[in-house]
Design a protein around this motif. Structure first.
Motif, PDB file in Angstrom:
ATOM      1  N   LYS A  46       0.833  -1.200   0.000  1.00 45.85           N
ATOM      2  CA  LYS A  46       0.000   0.000   0.000  1.00 45.85           C
ATOM      3  C   LYS A  46       0.869   1.253   0.000  1.00 45.85           C
ATOM      4  O   LYS A  46       0.572   2.227  -0.692  1.00 45.85           O
ATOM      5  CB  LYS A  46      -0.932   0.011   1.213  1.00 45.85           C
ATOM      6  CG  LYS A  46      -2.065  -0.979   1.115  1.00 45.85           C
ATOM      7  CD  LYS A  46      -2.933  -0.954   2.355  1.00 45.85           C
ATOM      8  CE  LYS A  46      -4.006  -2.016   2.308  1.00 45.85           C
ATOM      9  NZ  LYS A  46      -4.832  -2.024   3.520  1.00 45.85           N
ATOM     10  N   GLU A  50       0.927   4.163  -2.900  1.00 49.31           N
ATOM     11  CA  GLU A  50       0.745   5.576  -2.571  1.00 49.31           C
ATOM     12  C   GLU A  50       1.941   6.406  -3.018  1.00 49.31           C
ATOM     13  O   GLU A  50       1.785   7.508  -3.549  1.00 49.31           O
ATOM     14  CB  GLU A  50       0.522   5.745  -1.066  1.00 49.31           C
ATOM     15  CG  GLU A  50      -0.823   5.246  -0.587  1.00 49.31           C
ATOM     16  CD  GLU A  50      -0.968   5.337   0.919  1.00 49.31           C
ATOM     17  OE1 GLU A  50      -0.135   6.007   1.568  1.00 49.31           O
ATOM     18  OE2 GLU A  50      -1.909   4.737   1.458  1.00 49.31           O
ATOM     19  N   LYS A  53       1.807   6.884  -6.758  1.00 48.50           N
ATOM     20  CA  LYS A  53       0.819   7.906  -7.105  1.00 48.50           C
ATOM     21  C   LYS A  53       1.380   9.299  -6.851  1.00 48.50           C
ATOM     22  O   LYS A  53       1.194  10.217  -7.652  1.00 48.50           O
ATOM     23  CB  LYS A  53      -0.462   7.708  -6.287  1.00 48.50           C
ATOM     24  CG  LYS A  53      -1.308   6.560  -6.746  1.00 48.50           C
ATOM     25  CD  LYS A  53      -2.568   6.447  -5.888  1.00 48.50           C
ATOM     26  CE  LYS A  53      -3.396   5.253  -6.257  1.00 48.50           C
ATOM     27  NZ  LYS A  53      -4.578   5.110  -5.389  1.00 48.50           N
ATOM     28  N   GLU A  54       2.061   9.462  -5.714  1.00 53.54           N
ATOM     29  CA  GLU A  54       2.652  10.757  -5.382  1.00 53.54           C
ATOM     30  C   GLU A  54       3.744  11.137  -6.383  1.00 53.54           C
ATOM     31  O   GLU A  54       3.831  12.285  -6.816  1.00 53.54           O
ATOM     32  CB  GLU A  54       3.224  10.715  -3.964  1.00 53.54           C
ATOM     33  CG  GLU A  54       3.713  12.048  -3.461  1.00 53.54           C
ATOM     34  CD  GLU A  54       4.207  11.986  -2.034  1.00 53.54           C
ATOM     35  OE1 GLU A  54       4.851  12.956  -1.614  1.00 53.54           O
ATOM     36  OE2 GLU A  54       3.951  10.983  -1.348  1.00 53.54           O
TER      37      GLU A  54
END
Length: 122
Positions: A46, A50, A53-54
């Motif tokens: 996870k 994340e 995505k950042e």
């Protein structure tokens, strides 16, 4: 002789029970360790998602900023804006004066023709 058989069987049963209990404990510890490792891997997965995505969002933002910066570095646009503000190209009779903050006592002047000659004025 019959007493020896009974004691031997009881010892074998006890040893068998101890081995079964030890096996069960090892099995349960292994299952719990496996579950804990899977939970840790899931959490790390996870975090990786994340972070990706950042990174993607920051990369898109950097691309947008570079595009905006390139638009402001367009020489034709700068020249047009300078003419709108009333600026004009210097001619060869004008002087450029450069006052450097680190050298307070002296001022450097250059002619507008950029011939490389320089005169120091005190």
């Amino acid at each position: 002789m019959n007493g020896k058989r009974v004691s031997r069987r009881t010892r074998e049963r006890q040893t068998s029970r101890i081995l079964m209990i030890a096996f069960a404990l090892v099995l349960f510890i292994g299952v719990f360790a496996q579950i804990a490792m899977m939970a840790k891997l899931s959490s790390q997965n996870k975090q990786v998602v994340e972070t990706r995505k950042e990174i993607k969002a920051l990369s898109a933002s950097a691309d947008n900023l570079n595009l905006g910066l390139n638009q402001y570095h367009n020489l034709e646009r700068i020249a047009a804006r300078a003419q709108q503000l009333g600026m004009e190209q210097p001619d060869e009779t004008q002087l450029r004066v450069v006052n450097l903050p680190t050298i307070i006592d002296s001022t450097s002047t250059q002619s507008a023709d950029s011939s490389g000659t320089e005169e120091m004025i005190d």
